[in-house]
Design an enzyme around this catalytic site. Structure first.
Site, PDB file in Angstrom:
ATOM      1  N   GLN A 244       0.829  -1.208   0.000  1.00 29.53           N
ATOM      2  CA  GLN A 244       0.000   0.000   0.000  1.00 29.53           C
ATOM      3  C   GLN A 244       0.861   1.255   0.000  1.00 29.53           C
ATOM      4  OE1 GLN A 244      -2.737  -2.266   3.247  1.00 29.53           O
ATOM      5  NE2 GLN A 244      -3.304  -0.137   2.983  1.00 29.53           N
TER       6      GLN A 244
ATOM      7  N   ARG B  37      -8.393  -0.937   8.319  1.00 26.03           N
ATOM      8  CA  ARG B  37      -9.458  -0.053   7.843  1.00 26.03           C
ATOM      9  C   ARG B  37      -9.812   0.981   8.909  1.00 26.03           C
ATOM     10  NH1 ARG B  37     -14.294  -1.872   3.666  1.00 26.03           N
ATOM     11  NH2 ARG B  37     -14.559   0.201   2.856  1.00 26.03           N
ATOM     12  N   CYS B  38      -8.777   1.557   9.491  1.00 25.90           N
ATOM     13  CA  CYS B  38      -9.013   2.593  10.496  1.00 25.90           C
ATOM     14  C   CYS B  38      -7.763   3.428  10.622  1.00 25.90           C
ATOM     15  CB  CYS B  38      -9.359   1.992  11.844  1.00 25.90           C
ATOM     16  SG  CYS B  38      -7.949   1.420  12.780  1.00 25.90           S
TER      17      CYS B  38
ATOM     18  N   GLU C 193     -12.962   4.282   5.799  1.00 26.95           N
ATOM     19  CA  GLU C 193     -12.990   3.415   6.968  1.00 26.95           C
ATOM     20  C   GLU C 193     -14.107   3.731   7.945  1.00 26.95           C
ATOM     21  OE1 GLU C 193      -9.488   5.860   9.273  1.00 26.95           O
ATOM     22  OE2 GLU C 193      -9.047   4.432   7.727  1.00 26.95           O
TER      23      GLU C 193
END
Ligand code: CDP
Length: 789
Positions: A223, A373-374, A743
């Site tokens: 990523q 996802r945060c 998110e």
């Protein structure tokens, strides 16, 4: 909703244009790492430890090297010759690439087998004979900190315990005072379990060291390709890998969710194997390796206390947390904040005092602490405050919606400085909650619940009014391994008015090729269809910190707008030249400059682009290009209110999510369809840890959730119909008023579900239930609280 300024043909902000990337995905024509096949490519497979903690007595490779097709077995001792057996983690701790002395968790890499086919590599891995001397495993982080616990990091000479760090934030004295003066206090122990991102595509790479060109190219599931290139250069510079000789390519990625930010040993071993052999080397994890050995999320043991006055005014929050990091602190956090952004835990409430303490502990588990996802621990923060506010409401006998509204930060208080030091940019929390209550029919549901309770039926209504914190970040506060967290966009407009733009971020399915083109279409008036977006190749894209923690729109999206405005500055001068007018006498609407008072005298952006190469003013450089490295002045604070209705089967303990309304506010929306998709996926990823997912270990450190048989992902069957909507409160400091969305739903949803379950059971005496709220857990709770079969 955001009203569109451009036509659907131009496709600027607010248009639900179809995703440009989808034609290749839905035809199965994406290029993922495993699709990369190079001539003469070799394959790597990894031998993994069956023990959670053990000395390595001997590694016998003789049977493995006899397997047809096996070329070599690589051990820690081999890497140690080049000082490559350890590597740094993102939090400046150290992590083994391959062990020399001992293994620290079950499924840890022990050796790697290089072969001519994947099957030969797997056969070779099965034939490597490792003799272990098992050591006692430390699984519980509380026990890890007890005196006399075996010290795990014996590699650190002066380490005498398993304590990693202590971190605290806020005003302890003011918080203690507020608690002493409070009319009511509530206290709860909340465990947020270890979970795994379980993205569709596992991790892997193809490393190709070209001896002729003296250049390493790595296609990898990352990523953050630029940061990885720099880390590779820093770690392997001594063996000749200079940064300009390394090219990282992140091709299409099948989901990242934070799990593809760290550097895993497999990547490093593949690179080392390619450098040594001069051949391309492919390493692709299988599903079980991915689930058992990659970095995990959450694993926070929290004790939270909330103080209030009798009338329901919340006054103070106090939190103590023990973070289980596994055997190394490899959390993907900004360097300054070892507990990430956990101190956004005052949430949406105007709390005057707060104090938070976190301690990190080593255990015999794989690394934890990834930002699943945060935004670096915001899920843990939201879950804690939303559970505590709900407990307080029930304790006071007040409606949880009313208690929230009484304590929300009010719209006129923004920009708002929280008790823990964050400056929230904008919000209208009551607006979102009102809309959610209206959409779900809150008052009617309350009546239904009261009737059902009389009949002994268990129905609960749960609210979560969360505040997110995304867009890391202002570089004065945020860095990873010293790399400041800005991001970038570079635009080139071609002579015929078409364009290419490259970014320092990397989509893993979020649709950047579409939404970035829409931002540029909005600014430049060039149709989104005429703008090609590229990310993920360090040889071509401008430097950036990558995509995680919903930072793409807040940071790279802003860079896109700023770079586009630089293009427009130049285009204005060109238009003035073409129209024989002064630049200040031109008015601009997307895609067109016209002379003030003479709208027919105009030049399009395409005219300007052509002139930039064919007829530019004397003294001006030719071309139409711009770059922006955007350092945001602040984070953005998306928010939302979710309401969930559950029915609980008292016979089986099953929790059924009957309705779920999600109102999100991510400021100005670029593509409503993509935002809706992000929320749908995010909600399902919020339902997952609330009801199903958890990675547990037995007392010997054996992983209990290492396959999809026992790590339960939600399928379409478990997923309810999501009812979604928006409010729009633009970010005042973001060039296009947008906040992140990726998110929010994963962060906000678990608390709504947990609150609904406790709401259904409060009258029985239940005060809290830890996620995942599985049928056996609820069934047991019901029996403990007097419900009979
Ligand atoms: O960093 P990441 O892409 O994961 O998260 P994000 O910035 O929240 O964006 C997720 C997707 O939603 C991207 O395609 C964004 O451009 C899109 N989005 C949008 O259309 N409008 C917003 N206000 C925020 C995000």
């Amino acid at each position: 909703m955001t009203t569109a300024r451009t036509t659907p043909e131009v496709g600027g902000m607010g248009h639900s244009i179809k995703r440009k990337e989808d034609p290749r995905f839905i035809r199965g024509k994406g290029t993922y790492v495993d699709d990369v096949v190079l001539p003469g490519m070799l394959y790597l497979d990894i031998v993994r430890s069956p023990h959670a903690h053990a000395k390595i007595v001997k590694i016998d490779t003789s049977k493995a090297t006899a397997v047809p097709g096996v070329l070599a077995v690589i051990t820690g001792a081999d890497l140690a010759k080049y000082n490559l057996h350890w590597m740094p983690t993102l939090m400046s701790d150290t992590q083994m690439v391959l062990p020399v002395e001992k293994v620290m968790y079950q499924a840890q890499e022990v050796a790697a087998v290089l072969a001519t086919t994947r099957y030969a590599a797997a056969d070779g891995a099965a034939a490597v004979d490792v003799e272990y001397d098992p050591l006692p495993a430390v699984v519980d982080p509380h026990k890890a900190l007890e005196p006399g616990a075996p010290v795990l990091r014996t590699d650190k000479k002066d380490k005498k315990d398993n304590h990693i760090w202590h971190w605290e934030w806020g005003d302890r004295a003011a918080t203690d005072r507020a608690f002493a003066e409070a009319d009511v206090t509530v206290k709860e122990r909340i465990y947020i379990p270890r979970i795994h991102v379980a993205s569709i595509e596992t991790c892997g790479c193809v490393a190709h060291f070209d001896k002729v060109q003296d250049k390493l190219t790595v296609w990898m599931t990352t990523q953050a390709p630029h940061a990885i290139r720099t880390v590779f250069a820093l770690v392997a510079g001594h063996v000749g890998l200079a940064e300009h000789k390394i090219r990282i390519i992140s091709p299409d990625i099948g989901g990242g969710f934070g799990g593809k930010v760290p550097v895993y040993p497999g990547y490093v071993i593949a690179v080392a194997a390619s450098v040594l052999t001069g051949k391309p080397v492919k390493w692709i994890e299988d599903r079980m390796e991915n689930l058992q050995a990659d970095s995990f999320a959450r694993d926070y043991h929290i004790t939270a206390e909330l103080a209030a006055r009798k009338d329901g005014t919340l006054t103070a929050l106090r939190i103590k947390t023990l973070a289980d990091h596994g055997y190394t602190d490899a959390a993907a956090n900004p360097s300054k904040f070892p507990a990430g952004l956990f101190h956004v835990c005052t949430g949406s409430y105007d709390l005057k005092a707060a104090h938070v303490e976190v301690d990190g502990a080593y255990t015999n588990k794989p690394p934890g602490g990834i930002a699943y996802r945060c935004s670096f621990r915001v899920t843990e923060a939201v879950h804690t405050i939303e559970r505590m506010v709900d407990i307080m409401a029930h304790q006071l006998g007040q409606d949880p919606a009313e208690l929230r509204k009484k304590n929300f930060i009010r719209p006129e208080q923004f920009p708002y400085k929280s008790a823990l030091g964050w400056e929230y940019d904008s919000g209208n929390y009551a607006g979102a909650l009102d809309k959610a209550m209206q959409m779900i029919g809150y008052a009617e549901l309350k009546r239904e619940q009261a009737e059902k309770r009389k009949r002994g039926e268990l129905m609960g209504i749960g609210i979560s009014s969360f505040t997110e914190i995304v867009g890391a970040g202002p570089s004065k506060h945020f860095d990873i391994l010293g790399l400041k967290m800005f991001d970038s966009c570079e635009i080139r407009v071609h002579p015929t008015g078409k364009a290419i733009a490259r970014f320092g971020t990397k989509s893993q399915g979020q649709g950047h090729e579409t939404t970035y083109a829409q931002i540029l279409a909005e600014e430049l008036g060039i149709p989104a269809a005429d703008i090609q977006i590229e990310e993920g190749d360090t040889d071509t894209a401008p430097y950036g910190l990558g995509t995680y923690a919903s930072r793409s729109t807040p940071v790279a999206g802003a860079a896109a707008a700023v770079a586009a405005r630089k293009i427009l500055d130049k285009a204005r001068k060109i238009a003035a030249h073409l129209l024989e007018a002064a630049p200040d006498d031109l008015v601009y609407e997307p895609g067109k400059f016209s002379v003030k008072g003479a709208p027919n005298r105009s030049k399009t952006i395409q005219d300007c682009a052509f002139a930039a190469y064919t007829n530019h003013p004397q003294g001006m450089e030719a071309g139409l290009e711009a770059v922006s490295y955007y350092d945001p002045p602040n984070l953005t604070y998306p928010f939302g209110s979710y309401i969930c209705v559950v029915d609980i089967d008292s016979g089986t303990g099953e929790v059924k999510v009957r309705r779920f309304v999600a109102i999100d506010d991510c400021g100005n929306i670029i593509n409503p369809m993509i935002v809706e998709g992000q929320v749908h996926g995010g909600l399902t990823m919020g339902l997952a840890p609330a009801l199903l997912e958890e990675i547990q270990y037995d007392e010997h450190g054996n992983v209990q959730g290492g396959s999809f048989i026992d790590y339960l992902l939600p399928t379409a069957v478990e997923t309810p119909k999501w009812e979604v909507g928006n409010t729009v409160t633009p970010s005042p400091h973001h060039p296009i008023g947008a906040k992140g969305i990726g998110e929010s739903a994963t962060v906000g949803a678990p608390a709504a579900i947990a609150n609904a379950v406790v709401d259904a059971l409060w009258h029985l005496g239940v005060r809290h239930v830890d996620i995942p709220i599985t049928p056996p857990k609820v069934w047991k709770l019901l029996r403990e609280h007097g419900v009979k079969d």
